[in-house]
Design an enzyme around this catalytic site. Structure first.
Site, PDB file in Angstrom:
ATOM      1  CG  PHE A 165      -1.821   1.236   1.225  1.00 43.58           C
ATOM      2  CD1 PHE A 165      -2.983   1.250   0.465  1.00 43.58           C
ATOM      3  CD2 PHE A 165      -1.488   2.375   1.950  1.00 43.58           C
ATOM      4  CE1 PHE A 165      -3.803   2.380   0.436  1.00 43.58           C
ATOM      5  CE2 PHE A 165      -2.311   3.505   1.924  1.00 43.58           C
ATOM      6  CZ  PHE A 165      -3.471   3.501   1.167  1.00 43.58           C
ATOM      7  CG  ASP A 208       5.496   3.739   1.643  1.00 42.06           C
ATOM      8  OD1 ASP A 208       5.545   4.436   2.686  1.00 42.06           O
ATOM      9  OD2 ASP A 208       4.450   3.579   0.986  1.00 42.06           O
ATOM     10  CE  LYS A 268      -0.778   6.250   7.662  1.00 41.64           C
ATOM     11  NZ  LYS A 268      -0.515   5.480   6.464  1.00 41.64           N
TER      12      LYS A 268
END
Ligand SMILES: *Cc1c(COP(=O)(O)O)cnc(C)c1O
Length: 391
Positions: free
Chosen positions: A132, A217, A246
């Site tokens: 993702f 990532d 985040k």
């Protein structure tokens, strides 16, 4: 039970829970009922809710200057970029507002690198099934998940997906058009799988052998969550490009794309931009997050509390094999795969009723992403709720 709001797009299956304030590891609803937050806004509230140092930093900046264009100097941006490069493999930083945008910058940087080197045919990026990377058209194509791509028209060209762990398929996928390999060192949405250190080392060697770039990532696993500042440090390898988001904003929208000097070769004035990226409010909070994380004892605390968390979770899985099947992840990024007859989404709802907040992930995995400030008592409280749920 789902909660529908006529004026909002139906993109989220919202629950009936409504929180009014947060304090440390807890959220409180309108009746002042207290919930233990092991979801942390999906790995965002890195230092819990309303950490005083972050609140102060944001308030002070709000009184001084909210927004200014990247046409002008932004000292706090220079400071945050220098701190990020000082403590990582990177030499250069581009600030964004989200993880997907940080990933977009990573993808563009890799493509532009080979263009600048006179090899524009090298633009393809190898990614892994179950990954993702975000919800923009490019990051959806990178993630390659049918359920996310369906209905959105032609899938953006240039991504080749292989099965994680299939070394032959990976080698076969590298062609003269390959620019980079992209991977999450610990997958989040896909099911909380930590990539073994030797695999990350193997990817680095493969990239070096073929003169292609390695992109990590770390939008979910980065910034202390693994017990290391960046998850890949555990394997002793360095990427050429990395996306974070985040946790770095601690709840304020902030992302960043970090690169080596070499990989940033093609990114020159006018190559890329973002109106808000690196905005003074975000920079104030990002720097405040680092003030805490970079304190000499903080990551030691994360490592110590992580090993207690690991012990308690491992014995939970041992004790309740009919519910909890497999413990996954690292540090304070943990997943428990549930038995095939226990569906994770209703299970998450049941835990909410018991006042523990968690998140579902792929492969029927229950995701636990507590703020890094947790103490043993919070873990004990969570474990007893997880025990009760299994009984
Ligand atoms: C959340 C996430 C993204 C996307 O971040 P947004 O801020 O939602 O755009 C990308 N990659 C990973 C690994 C993520 O967990």
């Amino acid at each position: 039970m789902s909660y529908n709001v006529p004026s909002l797009m139906n993109t989220y299956p919202r629950s009936q829970y409504r929180f009014e304030r947060g304090e440390g590891v807890y959220l409180f609803d309108g009746n002042d009922r207290r919930y233990l937050d092991f979801a942390a806004g999906i790995a965002v509230n890195l230092l819990g809710h309303c950490h005083p140092h972050l609140v102060d930093a944001l308030k002070q900046q709000a009184d001084a200057l909210w927004h200014i264009s990247n046409m002008y100097q932004i000292p706090a941006q220079e400071k945050l970029a220098t701190r990020l490069t000082d403590m990582s493999f990177a030499d250069k930083v581009f600030f964004s507002n989200s993880g997907a945008e940080a990933m977009e910058c990573a993808i563009k940087t890799a493509r532009k690198y080979f263009h600048a080197k006179g090899q524009p045919e090298k633009y393809r990026i190898i990614t892994f099934e179950g990954a993702f990377h975000g919800r923009t058209l490019a990051t959806l194509a990178a993630g390659g998940q049918a359920k996310h791509l369906e209905g959105f028209g032609p899938v953006m060209e240039g991504f080749d997906q292989v099965k994680p762990g299939d070394h032959d398929a990976l080698k076969a996928a590298i062609t003269d058009e390959t620019a980079a390999i992209l991977i999450e060192p610990i997958s989040g949405e896909g099911g909380v799988r930590a990539v073994p250190p030797q695999c990350l080392q193997g990817l680095r060697a493969l990239c070096d052998e073929h003169n292609i770039l390695l992109i990590f990532d770390e939008v979910q696993c980065g910034v202390g969550r693994s017990g290391f500042l960046f998850a890949h440090e555990a394997a002793g390898v360095k990427p050429d490009i990395m996306a974070i988001a985040k946790g770095i904003g601690g709840g304020f929208p902030l992302g960043a794309c970090l690169t080596t000097e070499e990989a940033a070769l093609g990114m020159q004035a006018g190559s890329h931009g973002s109106t808000y990226g690196g905005n003074p409010l975000a920079m104030a909070v990002g720097n405040a997050v680092l003030d805490i994380i970079l304190d000499s004892d903080f990551l030691d605390h994360v490592k110590n509390i992580s090993s207690y968390f690991q012990q308690r979770l491992a014995s939970l899985v041992d004790s309740y094999p009919k519910t909890y099947v497999e413990l996954r992840g690292e540090g304070l990024m943990r997943g428990i795969q549930l038995a095939s007859n226990v569906d994770v989404r209703p299970f998450v709802d049941k835990l909410r009723q018991d006042k523990l907040l968690t998140v579902a992930a792929g492969e029927n995995v229950l995701r636990l992403l507590p703020p890094l400030i947790i103490e043993k008592t919070h873990i004990d409280e969570a474990i007893s709720i997880l025990e009760k749920a299994a009984q």
